[in-house]
Design a protein around this motif. Structure first.
Motif, PDB file in Angstrom:
ATOM      1  N   ARG A 106      33.749 -16.809 -13.147  1.00 27.49           N
ATOM      2  CA  ARG A 106      32.961 -16.906 -14.318  1.00 27.49           C
ATOM      3  C   ARG A 106      32.438 -15.421 -14.904  1.00 27.49           C
ATOM      4  NH1 ARG A 106      29.686 -20.880 -13.641  1.00 27.49           N
ATOM      5  NH2 ARG A 106      30.837 -22.906 -14.359  1.00 27.49           N
ATOM      6  N   ASP A 107      32.092 -15.001 -14.241  1.00 27.54           N
ATOM      7  CA  ASP A 107      31.514 -13.451 -14.678  1.00 27.54           C
ATOM      8  C   ASP A 107      32.455 -12.496 -15.169  1.00 27.54           C
ATOM      9  OD1 ASP A 107      29.075 -14.429 -14.149  1.00 27.54           O
ATOM     10  OD2 ASP A 107      28.762 -13.487 -12.010  1.00 27.54           O
ATOM     11  N   ILE A 108      33.635 -12.556 -14.280  1.00 26.19           N
ATOM     12  CA  ILE A 108      34.582 -11.608 -14.685  1.00 26.19           C
ATOM     13  C   ILE A 108      35.558 -12.125 -15.857  1.00 26.19           C
ATOM     14  CG2 ILE A 108      37.077 -10.974 -13.804  1.00 26.19           C
ATOM     15  CD1 ILE A 108      36.152 -11.189 -10.738  1.00 26.19           C
ATOM     16  N   LEU A 109      35.565 -13.389 -15.980  1.00 26.14           N
ATOM     17  CA  LEU A 109      36.141 -13.747 -17.413  1.00 26.14           C
ATOM     18  C   LEU A 109      35.313 -13.706 -18.459  1.00 26.14           C
ATOM     19  CD1 LEU A 109      38.092 -17.015 -15.745  1.00 26.14           C
ATOM     20  CD2 LEU A 109      38.916 -14.491 -16.019  1.00 26.14           C
ATOM     21  N   ARG A 110      34.034 -13.901 -18.373  1.00 32.19           N
ATOM     22  CA  ARG A 110      32.968 -13.593 -19.410  1.00 32.19           C
ATOM     23  C   ARG A 110      33.198 -12.068 -20.224  1.00 32.19           C
ATOM     24  NH1 ARG A 110      28.011 -17.275 -18.005  1.00 32.19           N
ATOM     25  NH2 ARG A 110      28.776 -19.465 -18.533  1.00 32.19           N
ATOM     26  N   ARG A 111      32.944 -11.382 -18.877  1.00 28.51           N
ATOM     27  CA  ARG A 111      33.056  -9.929 -19.118  1.00 28.51           C
ATOM     28  C   ARG A 111      34.509  -9.491 -19.773  1.00 28.51           C
ATOM     29  NH1 ARG A 111      31.548  -8.415 -14.612  1.00 28.51           N
ATOM     30  NH2 ARG A 111      33.279  -8.097 -13.659  1.00 28.51           N
ATOM     31  N   ASN A 164      36.398 -15.517  -4.535  1.00 29.67           N
ATOM     32  CA  ASN A 164      36.807 -16.586  -5.556  1.00 29.67           C
ATOM     33  C   ASN A 164      35.979 -17.596  -6.013  1.00 29.67           C
ATOM     34  OD1 ASN A 164      39.516 -15.518  -6.041  1.00 29.67           O
ATOM     35  ND2 ASN A 164      40.448 -16.448  -4.471  1.00 29.67           N
ATOM     36  N   SER A 165      34.681 -17.510  -5.589  1.00 29.13           N
ATOM     37  CA  SER A 165      33.683 -18.393  -6.081  1.00 29.13           C
ATOM     38  C   SER A 165      33.494 -18.647  -7.592  1.00 29.13           C
ATOM     39  CB  SER A 165      32.131 -18.028  -5.598  1.00 29.13           C
ATOM     40  OG  SER A 165      31.750 -16.958  -6.418  1.00 29.13           O
ATOM     41  N   ILE A 166      33.183 -19.953  -7.764  1.00 25.10           N
ATOM     42  CA  ILE A 166      33.344 -20.214  -9.287  1.00 25.10           C
ATOM     43  C   ILE A 166      32.541 -19.219 -10.007  1.00 25.10           C
ATOM     44  CG2 ILE A 166      32.467 -22.093 -10.961  1.00 25.10           C
ATOM     45  CD1 ILE A 166      35.257 -22.722  -9.594  1.00 25.10           C
ATOM     46  N   GLY A 167      31.370 -19.155  -9.521  1.00 26.64           N
ATOM     47  CA  GLY A 167      30.316 -18.016 -10.379  1.00 26.64           C
ATOM     48  C   GLY A 167      30.975 -16.661 -10.420  1.00 26.64           C
ATOM     49  N   ASN A 168      31.510 -16.131  -9.332  1.00 25.47           N
ATOM     50  CA  ASN A 168      32.280 -14.890  -9.635  1.00 25.47           C
ATOM     51  C   ASN A 168      33.338 -14.846 -10.366  1.00 25.47           C
ATOM     52  OD1 ASN A 168      34.779 -13.148  -8.293  1.00 25.47           O
ATOM     53  ND2 ASN A 168      32.695 -12.019  -7.745  1.00 25.47           N
ATOM     54  N   CYS A 201      38.619 -21.964 -14.332  1.00 28.56           N
ATOM     55  CA  CYS A 201      37.854 -21.466 -13.037  1.00 28.56           C
ATOM     56  C   CYS A 201      38.523 -22.623 -11.969  1.00 28.56           C
ATOM     57  CB  CYS A 201      36.560 -21.119 -12.867  1.00 28.56           C
ATOM     58  SG  CYS A 201      36.218 -20.054 -14.291  1.00 28.56           S
ATOM     59  N   ARG A 202      38.963 -22.207 -10.924  1.00 29.56           N
ATOM     60  CA  ARG A 202      39.269 -23.221  -9.734  1.00 29.56           C
ATOM     61  C   ARG A 202      38.798 -22.476  -8.416  1.00 29.56           C
ATOM     62  NH1 ARG A 202      42.866 -24.140  -6.083  1.00 29.56           N
ATOM     63  NH2 ARG A 202      43.869 -22.336  -6.877  1.00 29.56           N
ATOM     64  N   LEU A 203      38.267 -23.423  -7.564  1.00 26.43           N
ATOM     65  CA  LEU A 203      38.282 -23.149  -6.246  1.00 26.43           C
ATOM     66  C   LEU A 203      38.512 -24.478  -5.340  1.00 26.43           C
ATOM     67  CD1 LEU A 203      37.282 -21.027  -4.430  1.00 26.43           C
ATOM     68  CD2 LEU A 203      34.837 -21.955  -4.601  1.00 26.43           C
TER      69      LEU A 203
END
Length: 537
Positions: free
Chosen positions: A31-36, A25-29, A12-14
């Protein structure tokens, strides 16, 4: 090997080069997409690598480098990122990692939102997306530079801390107000410098008075720089600190910015701009020093004067230059009483074969310079009350027309340059979307980029020309405003010389006895050299 291939790295990068997409593109957003995605596709998350606040145009990112090390160690078989722009916005480096590094290390790249998965064969769209991502970073960089330039033109103060002697206005962080605790110290420094006291002596005085240095004052007031070594000696002033304060035009009430820039949107190395590219907006905050005192001090601090020169009363120390070799001339005191002290070329004294003496006596030089200053002062006094008109007379009508023409051409070129930015951007977009043939794209892009480069050169030249013409007129008025008060001076002093004169060039004498003649050129501050002056000895 299968277990390693199943190990996925979430990257993740921002940063600010993501512009208006920062929220999505927030880090949290990410991370959620990639974990799912990893969960749905049976991938095991080996580790998460996050670079927050780091531009995509550089690959010198701590977490990215850590991920590369883990890949080289054989711990990772897949890299997941939200889209290709998260990997980076430097097309050359993205191509290196996607086409060479990842394949060589048997690593699968998955850019979820771009529908890219190198495990499923060729991804032709990847190269085009990488180009667009880089161009987007370049466009954002231009917009940021434009915003910073606009702030500079409006006179907004942007540095993290106020200059010594000021503080930031609590109601507006881009405005400065007087710090009444440190402002008197700045004024004392300028007063001492205007009296001819060297920066080194000012440094010694401040240290002896146990006055906190600017950084120590920031540490005390705001808690900054607490860990720096210099805080062990909070009242130990450095010569460079004194010189920087005495050269700072901010104490005139002006905001001077755009002194530095970066080499490019990819290379963040700071470089200094030429002075004619700086932006100065006058009268944006209360002045601590008047213009005349400031200008006088500048003449003093650029002159190197040793203790010996001061003791022997050499008022010309640092001002005399040899016309042939460019070295300084120094004062010599002969042993005979009837022989007056004189000046001689320093190089000649060290190497008699490399230059000549350029001998001139102290009384002769003093008479010559004193007489020339009186003439300039008398001329200025004649025009007293109408100095602005005199400055305008220096600029011929033809010169005025040149200024108007240059300003008109400058506006046209800047308008065309802005149009080319839009055109080039659209070309890249059409090429990426397959709407423009590659050969046609290359031809047009070369033509437009060549035109843009030529325009940028012309714009820089015109800006420099208009600024110089304006400065020449202002400097003429400034000089005669200072010199007119010296009509009736009886003798020269260090203060007078450094207030008026930049340097004096001494030529070698010709002839002997009554036929001896010597050319001396006096280069005044603000206006330079006006006319040759001859003296006979």
């Amino acid at each position: 090997m299968k277990q390693q291939a199943n190990n996925a790295a979430i990257y993740c990068r921002l940063s600010r080069d993501d512009g208006g997409d920062a929220e999505s593109n927030s880090i949290g957003n990410q991370r959620d997409i990639l974990r799912r995605y990893a969960l749905e596709h049976g991938l095991t998350i080996y580790d998460e690598y996050v670079d927050d606040g780091i531009s995509g145009v550089t690959f010198e990112r701590p977490s990215f480098k850590r991920m590369v090390a883990d890949i080289e160690a054989g711990k990772i078989g897949a890299v997941l990122c939200k889209d290709l722009s998260r990997l980076g916005r430097n097309n050359a480096m993205v191509a290196y990692y996607t086409e060479l590094f990842f394949p060589d290390n048997n690593v699968r790249l998955i850019a979820v939102n771009d529908n890219i998965d190198t495990f499923h064969g060729e991804n032709e769209i990847m190269g085009f997306k990488s180009i667009i991502n880089e161009y987007y970073a370049q466009d954002i960089s231009k917009k940021i530079r434009s915003t910073m330039r606009n702030m500079a033109v409006k006179g907004e103060y942007k540095a993290p801390h106020a200059p010594y002697g000021y503080m930031k206005d609590p109601a507006d962080k881009h405005r400065l107000i007087v710090d009444y605790e440190t402002a008197p110290i700045v004024q004392k420094m300028f007063q001492m410098a205007a009296e001819g006291i060297a920066p080194h002596s000012i440094r010694v005085y401040l240290t002896k008075q146990q006055i906190l240095t600017p950084r120590a004052y920031l540490a005390k007031t705001f808690g900054k720089y607490q860990m720096l070594k210099c805080q062990q000696y909070p009242t130990q002033w450095e010569l460079t600190t004194v010189q920087q304060i005495l050269r700072n035009r901010g104490y005139l009430g002006h905001v001077v910015s755009q002194k530095q820039t970066t080499k490019s949107f990819k290379n963040k190395t700071c470089v200094y701009r030429p002075k004619d590219e700086w932006v100065e907006v006058r009268d944006m905050h209360p002045a601590l020093i008047d213009e005349q005192t400031f200008d006088k001090v500048q003449g003093f601090i650029k002159t190197k004067r040793g203790a010996y020169s001061i003791q022997e009363g050499n008022i010309f120390a640092g001002l005399l230059k040899c016309a042939d070799c460019g070295n300084n001339l120094s004062r010599c005191n002969p042993g005979q009483r009837r022989t007056p002290p004189f000046f001689s070329c320093n190089l000649y004294k060290r190497h008699t074969k490399r230059c000549t003496s350029h001998y001139i006596t102290v009384p002769a030089l003093e008479r010559l310079v004193l007489d020339d200053i009186r003439k300039k002062a008398e001329f200025a006094k004649t025009h007293e009350g109408n100095l602005a008109e005199y400055a305008r007379q220096l600029s011929a009508e033809e010169n005025k027309r040149d200024i108007r023409r240059a300003q008109s051409d400058l506006g046209k070129h800047q308008s065309r340059a802005a149009e080319l930015d839009v055109i080039i951007k659209r070309l890249f977009e059409q090429n990426a979307l397959g709407m423009l043939a590659e050969s046609r794209f290359l031809t047009l892009s070369r033509e437009y980029e060549t035109e843009q480069s030529e325009l940028q050169t012309k714009i820089a030249e015109l800006q420099q020309k208009t600024l110089k013409q304006k400065a020449d007129n202002e400097n003429a008025a400034k000089f005669f405003d200072i010199v007119h008060k010296y009509t009736d001076i009886k003798e020269l002093t260090v203060s007078i010389l450094h207030e008026l004169i930049d340097h004096i060039t001494i030529y070698n004498a010709v002839g002997v006895g009554k036929n001896r003649a010597q050319t001396v050129e006096i280069f005044y501050r603000f206006i330079g050299f006006l006319s040759n002056t001859l003296t006979s000895q």
